[in-house]
Design an enzyme around this catalytic site. Structure first.
Site, PDB file in Angstrom:
ATOM      1  N   GLU A  28       0.820  -1.208   0.000  1.00  0.00           N
ATOM      2  CA  GLU A  28       0.000   0.000   0.000  1.00  0.00           C
ATOM      3  C   GLU A  28       0.857   1.264   0.000  1.00  0.00           C
ATOM      4  O   GLU A  28       0.460   2.292  -0.547  1.00  0.00           O
ATOM      5  CB  GLU A  28      -0.932  -0.025   1.219  1.00  0.00           C
ATOM      6  CG  GLU A  28      -1.878   1.135   1.336  1.00  0.00           C
ATOM      7  CD  GLU A  28      -3.007   1.133   0.316  1.00  0.00           C
ATOM      8  OE1 GLU A  28      -3.845   2.050   0.365  1.00  0.00           O
ATOM      9  OE2 GLU A  28      -3.040   0.220  -0.542  1.00  0.00           O
ATOM     10  N   THR A  84     -10.852   8.669 -13.751  1.00  0.00           N
ATOM     11  CA  THR A  84     -10.089   8.131 -12.623  1.00  0.00           C
ATOM     12  C   THR A  84     -10.574   6.755 -12.191  1.00  0.00           C
ATOM     13  O   THR A  84      -9.860   6.047 -11.477  1.00  0.00           O
ATOM     14  CB  THR A  84     -10.145   9.067 -11.408  1.00  0.00           C
ATOM     15  OG1 THR A  84     -11.508   9.238 -11.020  1.00  0.00           O
ATOM     16  CG2 THR A  84      -9.520  10.398 -11.721  1.00  0.00           C
TER      17      THR A  84
END
Length: 252
Positions: free
Chosen positions: A117, A226
């Protein structure tokens, strides 16, 4: 400038609105050019090992940690270079290539072959993947790999994407779908108990398109928002654009 989860779409849409509107409204391109200059000068650091890292800048406070979410920037700069959105085409292509390589290598060095992450740099400039070790099925790295493949047609991007897909299929696949994992550096993996919708809408879509002919949703005809939804470029001039749009657009 701040390049992180709560501001990333702003920079993306500066370029993509310009493209979506057939490059007719140059104000958006100028905004992207200014942002690209700021990102290249203020947010990118090159490590001793040659990795391009994008941190975040909040007032005068710089954070060198790079988030997986930021990995879309490789494709953004690659696309900007291909469309000659700034006067620094070579700079933009280099940033696109190097950010994509950094993000790909954050996958390649883990035990699972899947990126974390967030990651940072060690003192010797190598990548450190022991910050936030989760993988949440995010798409940004494969998004940039897909865009760079379309821009350069270099086989290495397909090779990178295939290796990432194999790792995801091996470690994230469960009986009835796919789940994220809690630590990309540990085997065997421990699964999260969720499959976010963006895994299907973005991650798998970009991987599918990476291995599809360039005639499938060509970047000359479509802009991906996006969330990876393809929007057909409006092939109109200012004179023929719907009049109600002009009120809302930045023209120059």
């Amino acid at each position: 400038l701040i390049q992180r989860t709560d501001g990333d779409s702003f920079y993306e849409y500066e370029l993509k609105i310009w493209l979506l509107l057939n490059k007719e409204y140059d104000g958006y391109r100028k905004m992207f050019e200014e942002s690209a200059k700021g990102i290249s000068e203020k947010l990118i650091q090159v490590t001793e090992a040659g990795y391009y890292m994008i941190g975040s800048l909040n007032h005068d406070e710089f954070n060198a940690r790079m988030e997986h979410l930021t990995c879309f920037v490789g494709g953004l700069f690659g696309l900007g270079s291909a469309e000659k959105a700034t006067s620094e085409v070579d700079r933009d292509l280099k940033i696109g290539e190097e950010i994509t390589r950094t993000c790909r290598d954050s996958y390649d060095i883990t035990a699972t072959g899947i990126g974390p992450e967030s990651f940072a740099a060690n003192e010797d400039g190598s990548l450190a993947t022991n910050r936030d070790t989760r993988y949440l099925l995010r798409p940004e790295t494969v998004e940039s790999i897909f865009v760079m493949w379309r821009v350069k047609r270099d086989q290495k991007y397909r090779d990178w994407g295939w290796k990432i897909f194999q790792a995801i299929n091996k470690h994230c696949r469960v009986e009835k779908g796919f789940c994220g994992i809690t630590n990309v550096n540990e085997l065997p993996v421990t699964h999260e108990d969720s499959m976010p919708s963006f895994f299907l809408a973005e991650t798998l879509k970009y991987l599918f398109l990476l291995f599809s002919p360039p005639s499938v949703l060509p970047l000359s005809e479509f802009v991906f928002n996006t969330e990876a939804h393809p929007l057909r470029i409006i092939k109109e001039t200012r004179a023929t654009m719907p009049s109600n749009l002009h009120v809302h657009l930045i023209v120059d």
